[in-house]
Design a protein around this motif. Structure first.
Motif, PDB file in Angstrom:
ATOM      1  N   MET A 198       0.827  -1.203   0.000  1.00  0.00           N
ATOM      2  CA  MET A 198       0.000   0.000   0.000  1.00  0.00           C
ATOM      3  C   MET A 198       0.867   1.261   0.000  1.00  0.00           C
ATOM      4  O   MET A 198       0.615   2.223  -0.697  1.00  0.00           O
ATOM      5  CB  MET A 198      -0.920  -0.001   1.235  1.00  0.00           C
ATOM      6  N   ALA A 199       1.966   1.209   0.799  1.00  0.00           N
ATOM      7  CA  ALA A 199       2.842   2.376   0.880  1.00  0.00           C
ATOM      8  C   ALA A 199       3.491   2.654  -0.470  1.00  0.00           C
ATOM      9  O   ALA A 199       3.597   3.805  -0.893  1.00  0.00           O
ATOM     10  CB  ALA A 199       3.905   2.165   1.949  1.00  0.00           C
ATOM     11  N   HIS A 200       3.932   1.571  -1.150  1.00  0.00           N
ATOM     12  CA  HIS A 200       4.548   1.753  -2.469  1.00  0.00           C
ATOM     13  C   HIS A 200       3.538   2.295  -3.470  1.00  0.00           C
ATOM     14  O   HIS A 200       3.864   3.122  -4.322  1.00  0.00           O
ATOM     15  CB  HIS A 200       5.125   0.428  -2.965  1.00  0.00           C
ATOM     16  N   HIS A 201       2.304   1.814  -3.374  1.00  0.00           N
ATOM     17  CA  HIS A 201       1.255   2.298  -4.271  1.00  0.00           C
ATOM     18  C   HIS A 201       1.017   3.780  -4.032  1.00  0.00           C
ATOM     19  O   HIS A 201       0.895   4.567  -4.977  1.00  0.00           O
ATOM     20  CB  HIS A 201      -0.026   1.500  -4.035  1.00  0.00           C
ATOM     21  N   ASN A 202       0.979   4.193  -2.768  1.00  0.00           N
ATOM     22  CA  ASN A 202       0.772   5.603  -2.458  1.00  0.00           C
ATOM     23  C   ASN A 202       1.947   6.453  -2.932  1.00  0.00           C
ATOM     24  O   ASN A 202       1.764   7.579  -3.379  1.00  0.00           O
ATOM     25  CB  ASN A 202       0.587   5.780  -0.949  1.00  0.00           C
ATOM     26  N   LEU A 203       3.157   5.912  -2.809  1.00  0.00           N
ATOM     27  CA  LEU A 203       4.336   6.639  -3.264  1.00  0.00           C
ATOM     28  C   LEU A 203       4.261   6.888  -4.770  1.00  0.00           C
ATOM     29  O   LEU A 203       4.513   8.002  -5.238  1.00  0.00           O
ATOM     30  CB  LEU A 203       5.600   5.854  -2.913  1.00  0.00           C
ATOM     31  N   ARG A 204       3.898   5.865  -5.540  1.00  0.00           N
ATOM     32  CA  ARG A 204       3.766   6.043  -6.993  1.00  0.00           C
ATOM     33  C   ARG A 204       2.677   7.063  -7.311  1.00  0.00           C
ATOM     34  O   ARG A 204       2.820   7.858  -8.245  1.00  0.00           O
ATOM     35  CB  ARG A 204       3.451   4.702  -7.658  1.00  0.00           C
ATOM     36  N   THR A 205       1.622   7.035  -6.544  1.00  0.00           N
ATOM     37  CA  THR A 205       0.516   7.985  -6.772  1.00  0.00           C
ATOM     38  C   THR A 205       0.973   9.416  -6.538  1.00  0.00           C
ATOM     39  O   THR A 205       0.667  10.324  -7.322  1.00  0.00           O
ATOM     40  CB  THR A 205      -0.670   7.662  -5.845  1.00  0.00           C
ATOM     41  N   VAL A 206       1.730   9.629  -5.462  1.00  0.00           N
ATOM     42  CA  VAL A 206       2.217  10.971  -5.158  1.00  0.00           C
ATOM     43  C   VAL A 206       3.185  11.451  -6.240  1.00  0.00           C
ATOM     44  O   VAL A 206       3.107  12.592  -6.694  1.00  0.00           O
ATOM     45  CB  VAL A 206       2.902  10.999  -3.772  1.00  0.00           C
ATOM     46  N   VAL A 207       4.101  10.569  -6.656  1.00  0.00           N
ATOM     47  CA  VAL A 207       5.073  10.935  -7.695  1.00  0.00           C
ATOM     48  C   VAL A 207       4.359  11.305  -8.982  1.00  0.00           C
ATOM     49  O   VAL A 207       4.643  12.345  -9.603  1.00  0.00           O
ATOM     50  CB  VAL A 207       6.064   9.779  -7.947  1.00  0.00           C
ATOM     51  N   ARG A 208       3.389  10.470  -9.382  1.00  0.00           N
ATOM     52  CA  ARG A 208       2.648  10.731 -10.617  1.00  0.00           C
ATOM     53  C   ARG A 208       1.862  12.036 -10.514  1.00  0.00           C
ATOM     54  O   ARG A 208       1.848  12.853 -11.441  1.00  0.00           O
ATOM     55  CB  ARG A 208       1.711   9.566 -10.911  1.00  0.00           C
ATOM     56  N   PHE A 209       1.214  12.239  -9.377  1.00  0.00           N
ATOM     57  CA  PHE A 209       0.407  13.444  -9.201  1.00  0.00           C
ATOM     58  C   PHE A 209       1.275  14.695  -9.241  1.00  0.00           C
ATOM     59  O   PHE A 209       0.945  15.669  -9.927  1.00  0.00           O
ATOM     60  CB  PHE A 209      -0.342  13.374  -7.863  1.00  0.00           C
ATOM     61  N   GLU A 210       2.399  14.687  -8.519  1.00  0.00           N
ATOM     62  CA  GLU A 210       3.272  15.864  -8.458  1.00  0.00           C
ATOM     63  C   GLU A 210       3.886  16.143  -9.826  1.00  0.00           C
ATOM     64  O   GLU A 210       4.000  17.294 -10.239  1.00  0.00           O
ATOM     65  CB  GLU A 210       4.368  15.630  -7.416  1.00  0.00           C
TER      66      GLU A 210
ATOM     67  N   ASN B  26       1.071   8.134   4.105  1.00  0.00           N
ATOM     68  CA  ASN B  26       1.898   8.447   5.274  1.00  0.00           C
ATOM     69  C   ASN B  26       2.877   9.562   4.919  1.00  0.00           C
ATOM     70  O   ASN B  26       3.227   9.749   3.751  1.00  0.00           O
ATOM     71  CB  ASN B  26       2.624   7.204   5.797  1.00  0.00           C
ATOM     72  N   PRO B  27       3.327  10.341   5.903  1.00  0.00           N
ATOM     73  CA  PRO B  27       4.175  11.503   5.619  1.00  0.00           C
ATOM     74  C   PRO B  27       5.447  11.162   4.853  1.00  0.00           C
ATOM     75  O   PRO B  27       5.884  11.936   3.990  1.00  0.00           O
ATOM     76  CB  PRO B  27       4.512  12.041   7.014  1.00  0.00           C
ATOM     77  N   SER B  28       6.054  10.008   5.142  1.00  0.00           N
ATOM     78  CA  SER B  28       7.293   9.636   4.444  1.00  0.00           C
ATOM     79  C   SER B  28       7.051   9.469   2.951  1.00  0.00           C
ATOM     80  O   SER B  28       7.797   9.987   2.114  1.00  0.00           O
ATOM     81  CB  SER B  28       7.859   8.341   5.022  1.00  0.00           C
ATOM     82  N   SER B  29       5.997   8.745   2.597  1.00  0.00           N
ATOM     83  CA  SER B  29       5.669   8.548   1.181  1.00  0.00           C
ATOM     84  C   SER B  29       5.325   9.869   0.517  1.00  0.00           C
ATOM     85  O   SER B  29       5.688  10.106  -0.644  1.00  0.00           O
ATOM     86  CB  SER B  29       4.502   7.573   1.044  1.00  0.00           C
ATOM     87  N   LEU B  30       4.651  10.741   1.252  1.00  0.00           N
ATOM     88  CA  LEU B  30       4.247  12.029   0.688  1.00  0.00           C
ATOM     89  C   LEU B  30       5.474  12.884   0.370  1.00  0.00           C
ATOM     90  O   LEU B  30       5.610  13.421  -0.745  1.00  0.00           O
ATOM     91  CB  LEU B  30       3.323  12.761   1.661  1.00  0.00           C
ATOM     92  N   ILE B  31       6.385  13.024   1.339  1.00  0.00           N
ATOM     93  CA  ILE B  31       7.555  13.878   1.150  1.00  0.00           C
ATOM     94  C   ILE B  31       8.471  13.313   0.074  1.00  0.00           C
ATOM     95  O   ILE B  31       8.902  14.028  -0.842  1.00  0.00           O
ATOM     96  CB  ILE B  31       8.325  14.044   2.475  1.00  0.00           C
ATOM     97  N   ILE B  32       8.787  12.015   0.164  1.00  0.00           N
ATOM     98  CA  ILE B  32       9.680  11.398  -0.821  1.00  0.00           C
ATOM     99  C   ILE B  32       9.040  11.422  -2.203  1.00  0.00           C
ATOM    100  O   ILE B  32       9.707  11.674  -3.219  1.00  0.00           O
ATOM    101  CB  ILE B  32      10.020   9.962  -0.400  1.00  0.00           C
ATOM    102  N   GLY B  33       7.745  11.182  -2.262  1.00  0.00           N
ATOM    103  CA  GLY B  33       7.047  11.220  -3.546  1.00  0.00           C
ATOM    104  C   GLY B  33       7.089  12.592  -4.183  1.00  0.00           C
ATOM    105  O   GLY B  33       7.269  12.726  -5.402  1.00  0.00           O
ATOM    106  N   LYS B  34       6.921  13.635  -3.358  1.00  0.00           N
ATOM    107  CA  LYS B  34       6.981  14.995  -3.887  1.00  0.00           C
ATOM    108  C   LYS B  34       8.369  15.302  -4.442  1.00  0.00           C
ATOM    109  O   LYS B  34       8.518  15.883  -5.526  1.00  0.00           O
ATOM    110  CB  LYS B  34       6.613  16.011  -2.790  1.00  0.00           C
ATOM    111  N   ILE B  35       9.404  14.893  -3.705  1.00  0.00           N
ATOM    112  CA  ILE B  35      10.772  15.153  -4.168  1.00  0.00           C
ATOM    113  C   ILE B  35      11.060  14.403  -5.462  1.00  0.00           C
ATOM    114  O   ILE B  35      11.641  14.959  -6.408  1.00  0.00           O
ATOM    115  CB  ILE B  35      11.779  14.765  -3.069  1.00  0.00           C
ATOM    116  N   LEU B  36      10.642  13.141  -5.542  1.00  0.00           N
ATOM    117  CA  LEU B  36      10.876  12.359  -6.760  1.00  0.00           C
ATOM    118  C   LEU B  36      10.092  12.935  -7.939  1.00  0.00           C
ATOM    119  O   LEU B  36      10.588  12.979  -9.070  1.00  0.00           O
ATOM    120  CB  LEU B  36      10.481  10.896  -6.527  1.00  0.00           C
ATOM    121  N   GLY B  37       8.856  13.371  -7.686  1.00  0.00           N
ATOM    122  CA  GLY B  37       8.055  13.963  -8.757  1.00  0.00           C
ATOM    123  C   GLY B  37       8.671  15.249  -9.283  1.00  0.00           C
ATOM    124  O   GLY B  37       8.733  15.489 -10.496  1.00  0.00           O
TER     125      GLY B  37
END
Length: 406
Positions: A1-13, A219-230
C-alpha cells in the motif's frame, strides 16, 4: 500500500507541474533567450567583420608627413597620400574641413605614437583613418625587410599547435573541463527553476487546509519522498528541454554565431570525472531538496517560506567568489571549508571536480557526507510535516517537534 501511495504521489506531483503554463514558460524561455543572444552575437560579429574588412580595403585620400623615412614616394602615392612639410598647417586643414585626414609618422614610430587627425565620421567609420595608416606602414616595413616570412614573424602572425599530456595520455586541456562543469550548470538550473516549487510543495497543502485529508491515505514519508521524486522528474524534463537544443546548436553552429570551433574529440572527459559529477549533482539535489521541504514544512504560508529561499540561494553562489583561489590554491583552508561545509559543498566540489583538483578520497567523503545529510534533511522534513500538518497560523518549533508526548 505504501509503495502504491508513493507512486501515486510521484505521478500526481509530476503531472501537476507539467500541466502548469508557468512551468513551460519558465523552461522554454531559457533556450529562446540563448538563441536570441547567439543570433545577435552572430549578426553583430558579421557586421563588425564586414566593417573592419571594408576599412582595411578602403582607399582614402589623406595628407601625411613622414619623418621616419619609411614611406617611399611611390608607396605614399599608391596608398592615396599626399606628402606635406608643415605639420601644423596640415592639422589646421583637417580642423577647417579642407582635408579629411592627416597622418603624422614620427622619427621613431616604434617608440613614439603615430598621430592621426581626421574628420569625425562616427564611432566606427572614423576607424578607417588608423586602418589606412597601419596598412601603409605595414607595406613600408615589408618593402624594407623584403622577406615575407620575417615580416609575418615581426608582426606576431605565428600559429601554435599545443599537445598536453596527463597521466601518460593526451589531455583535452581547457575543453575537457567543460563536460564535468555541465553538472554544476544543471545543479543551478534545477535549484533556481524548481527551488520555489520544492519549497512550496508542502506549504500549498497547508494553505489549502487539505493536509488532514491527505494524511488519512498517505503516510508523511511517502508524501515527502514522492513529492521530491516527482519534482526531480520535472527537473529532468527541464534539463532535457534546455540541454538537447543547446547540444544540437553547439554541434551544428561550431565556428559560427560566436561559438568556438571545438573538436568534439577534445570534449571527451575522463569517465571518473563524469561519474563523480553525476553523483555530486544527485546528492547535492537531495540535500537542498530535503532542506527546502523541511523549511516549507515549518512555515504556515508560502510567503513565510520564500523569505528563507534567498538565504539558501546565496549559499550556492558564495563559492563562485572563491573561483580564483580554487584555481590557484585548492588546498587552502578557505577552499577546504567550502568543500566540506554542507551548503557550499556541492558547488565547490563540482567546480574542483571539473578543474581536476578534487581527489578521489575527497570526492568519496563529500558524496557520503551530502548523502547522509540529505537523508537526514528528508527525515527531518517528514517529522516536521507530520507535527505541523495542521498548524496553519504559526511556524513549527523544532523543540516542539522533537518533544515526545507523554
Amino acid at each position: 500500500m505504501a509503495h502504491h501511495n508513493l507512486r501515486t504521489v510521484v505521478r500526481f506531483e509530476f503531472l501537476r507541474t507539467l500541466k502548469k503554463k508557468s512551468f513551460w514558460a519558465t523552461t522554454l524561455i531559457v533556450p529562446v533567450v540563448i538563441g536570441i543572444v547567439f543570433g545577435l552575437v552572430s549578426f553583430s560579429g558579421a557586421s563588425a567583420s564586414k566593417s573592419v574588412s571594408a576599412q582595411k580595403g578602403a582607399t582614402i585620400s589623406f595628407l601625411y608627413l613622414d619623418e621616419s623615412g619609411l614611406i617611399s614616394a611611390k608607396l605614399g602615392k599608391d596608398s592615396g597620400g599626399t606628402p606635406v612639410t608643415d605639420r601644423q598647417a596640415a592639422i589646421e586643414a583637417v580642423r577647417a574641413g579642407t582635408a579629411d585626414d592627416f597622418i603624422y609618422i614620427p622619427k621613431s614610430p616604434a617608440r613614439e605614437a603615430v598621430q592621426v587627425y581626421g574628420k569625425d565620421l562616427g564611432l566606427f567609420e572614423s576607424g578607417k583613418y588608423s586602418a589606412a595608416a597601419t596598412h601603409m606602414i605595414a607595406l613600408a616595413v615589408k618593402e624594407k625587410v623584403n622577406n615575407p616570412e620575417l615580416t609575418a614573424l615581426a608582426a606576431g602572425r605565428v600559429s601554435f599547435s599545443e599537445t598536453m599530456f596527463k597521466d601518460g595520455k593526451v589531455s583535452g586541456g581547457i575543453y575537457a573541463v567543460i563536460p564535468p562543469l555541465l553538472f554544476l550548470a544543471l545543479f543551478y538550473l534545477v535549484i533556481l527553476f524548481l527551488g520555489n516549487q520544492i519549497l512550496n510543495s508542502t506549504v500549498e497543502e497547508k494553505e489549502n487546509r487539505v493536509t488532514e485529508m491527505i494524511l488519512t491515505s498517505v503516510n508523511p514519508s511517502s508524501l515527502i519522498i514522492g513529492k521530491i521524486l516527482g519534482i526531480l522528474a520535472t527537473g529532468a524534463v527541464q534539463m532535457l528541454t534546455v540541454g538537447v537544443p543547446a547540444a544540437v546548436g553547439f554541434i551544428f553552429l561550431r565556428g559560427r554565431a560566436g561559438i568556438p570551433d571545438v573538436s568534439l574529440a577534445a570534449l571527451i572527459p575522463s569517465p571518473s570525472s563524469m561519474i563523480v559529477g553525476a553523483l555530486l549533482l544527485t546528492v547535492g539535489f537531495i540535500l537542498f531538496a530535503g532542506a527546502l521541504v523541511a523549511i516549507g514544512s515549518m512555515m504556515p504560508t508560502a510567503k513565510d517560506a520564500n523569505g528563507l529561499f534567498g538565504a539558501i540561494v546565496i549559499t550556492m553562489f558564495v563559492p563562485l567568489y572563491a573561483v580564483p583561489l580554487i584555481l590557484s590554491d585548492p588546498g587552502s583552508p578557505v577552499v577546504q571549508v567550502f568543500t566540506y561545509f554542507p551548503l557550499s559543498a556541492p558547488v565547490t566540489a563540482m567546480l574542483r571536480n571539473g578543474l581536476g583538483s578534487l581527489s578521489g578520497g575527497e570526492a568519496a567523503f563529500v558524496i557520503t557526507e551530502l548523502f547522509i545529510l540529505g537523508a537526514a534533511a528528508i527525515a527531518l522534513a517528514v517529522k516536521l510535516f507530520r507535527h505541523g500538518s495542521i498548524q496553519y497560523t504559526s511556524k513549527v518549533r523544532l523543540r516542539a517537534a522533537f518533544t515526545r508526548r507523554r
